[in-house]
Design a protein around this motif. Structure first.
Motif, PDB file in Angstrom:
ATOM      1  N   GLY A  26       0.799  -1.211   0.000  1.00 14.39           N
ATOM      2  CA  GLY A  26       0.000   0.000   0.000  1.00 14.39           C
ATOM      3  C   GLY A  26       0.836   1.267   0.000  1.00 14.39           C
ATOM      4  O   GLY A  26       0.362   2.320   0.365  1.00 14.39           O
ATOM      5  N   GLY A  27       2.104   1.165  -0.386  1.00 16.71           N
ATOM      6  CA  GLY A  27       2.958   2.336  -0.418  1.00 16.71           C
ATOM      7  C   GLY A  27       3.510   2.733   0.940  1.00 16.71           C
ATOM      8  O   GLY A  27       4.012   3.823   1.112  1.00 16.71           O
ATOM      9  N   THR A  28       3.397   1.856   1.944  1.00 15.64           N
ATOM     10  CA  THR A  28       3.868   2.174   3.281  1.00 15.64           C
ATOM     11  C   THR A  28       5.375   2.019   3.368  1.00 15.64           C
ATOM     12  O   THR A  28       5.925   0.974   3.064  1.00 15.64           O
ATOM     13  CB  THR A  28       3.196   1.251   4.319  1.00 15.64           C
ATOM     14  N   ASP A  29       6.027   3.055   3.803  1.00 14.39           N
ATOM     15  CA  ASP A  29       7.470   3.056   3.976  1.00 14.39           C
ATOM     16  C   ASP A  29       7.817   2.401   5.310  1.00 14.39           C
ATOM     17  O   ASP A  29       7.209   2.727   6.330  1.00 14.39           O
ATOM     18  CB  ASP A  29       7.951   4.507   3.946  1.00 14.39           C
ATOM     19  N   PRO A  30       8.785   1.474   5.359  1.00 10.79           N
ATOM     20  CA  PRO A  30       9.175   0.857   6.630  1.00 10.79           C
ATOM     21  C   PRO A  30       9.600   1.886   7.670  1.00 10.79           C
ATOM     22  O   PRO A  30       9.461   1.652   8.867  1.00 10.79           O
ATOM     23  CB  PRO A  30      10.337  -0.052   6.254  1.00 10.79           C
ATOM     24  N   ALA A  31      10.088   3.044   7.246  1.00 12.05           N
ATOM     25  CA  ALA A  31      10.484   4.085   8.202  1.00 12.05           C
ATOM     26  C   ALA A  31       9.281   4.575   9.018  1.00 12.05           C
ATOM     27  O   ALA A  31       9.424   4.941  10.185  1.00 12.05           O
ATOM     28  CB  ALA A  31      11.132   5.250   7.473  1.00 12.05           C
ATOM     29  N   LEU A  32       8.089   4.566   8.416  1.00 15.82           N
ATOM     30  CA  LEU A  32       6.885   4.952   9.155  1.00 15.82           C
ATOM     31  C   LEU A  32       6.602   3.969  10.276  1.00 15.82           C
ATOM     32  O   LEU A  32       6.233   4.350  11.380  1.00 15.82           O
ATOM     33  CB  LEU A  32       5.684   5.042   8.213  1.00 15.82           C
ATOM     34  N   TRP A  33       6.785   2.671   9.977  1.00 16.03           N
ATOM     35  CA  TRP A  33       6.579   1.657  11.011  1.00 16.03           C
ATOM     36  C   TRP A  33       7.637   1.764  12.095  1.00 16.03           C
ATOM     37  O   TRP A  33       7.348   1.604  13.270  1.00 16.03           O
ATOM     38  CB  TRP A  33       6.580   0.245  10.412  1.00 16.03           C
ATOM     39  N   LEU A  34       8.890   2.025  11.724  1.00 21.01           N
ATOM     40  CA  LEU A  34       9.941   2.195  12.731  1.00 21.01           C
ATOM     41  C   LEU A  34       9.571   3.331  13.682  1.00 21.01           C
ATOM     42  O   LEU A  34       9.670   3.187  14.904  1.00 21.01           O
ATOM     43  CB  LEU A  34      11.284   2.484  12.070  1.00 21.01           C
ATOM     44  N   ALA A  35       9.163   4.451  13.135  1.00 26.30           N
ATOM     45  CA  ALA A  35       8.787   5.597  13.967  1.00 26.30           C
ATOM     46  C   ALA A  35       7.606   5.253  14.873  1.00 26.30           C
ATOM     47  O   ALA A  35       7.596   5.597  16.061  1.00 26.30           O
ATOM     48  CB  ALA A  35       8.449   6.792  13.089  1.00 26.30           C
TER      49      ALA A  35
END
Length: 87
Positions: A26-35
């Motif tokens: 869905g275009g989700t960047d892993p950096a968003l999950w890390l944060a």
């Protein structure tokens, strides 16, 4: 129940498949999950290895959690977050 349509770009659930560099469901960047994980469990060190694929949480010398997805890691760390579970 609604029919399955295109995935909402704000959906941060990444438990469908491993995440590789520059790619995300869905275009989700892993950096968003890390944060997000670092904010929810501030006393844990959270790492993402996109080549393994592995999501790793470390706390001191005795606590280590390794999962294949960020969503699974979040579920394992939920008891340590101090936040109530959503129903």
């Amino acid at each position: 129940m609604e029919a399955a349509g295109p995935q909402d770009p704000r959906d941060t659930r990444v438990d469908q498949k491993p995440v590789f560099p520059g790619e995300g469901p869905g275009g989700t960047d892993p950096a968003l999950w890390l944060a997000r994980l670092r904010r929810e469990v501030p006393h844990w060190g959270i790492l993402h290895d996109p080549f393994a694929p592995a999501w790793i949480a470390v706390r001191g010398r005795a606590h280590l959690e390794v999962t294949r997805t960020a969503f699974e890691l979040r579920d394992r760390l939920r008891p340590h977050s101090g936040r109530p579970e959503r129903s």
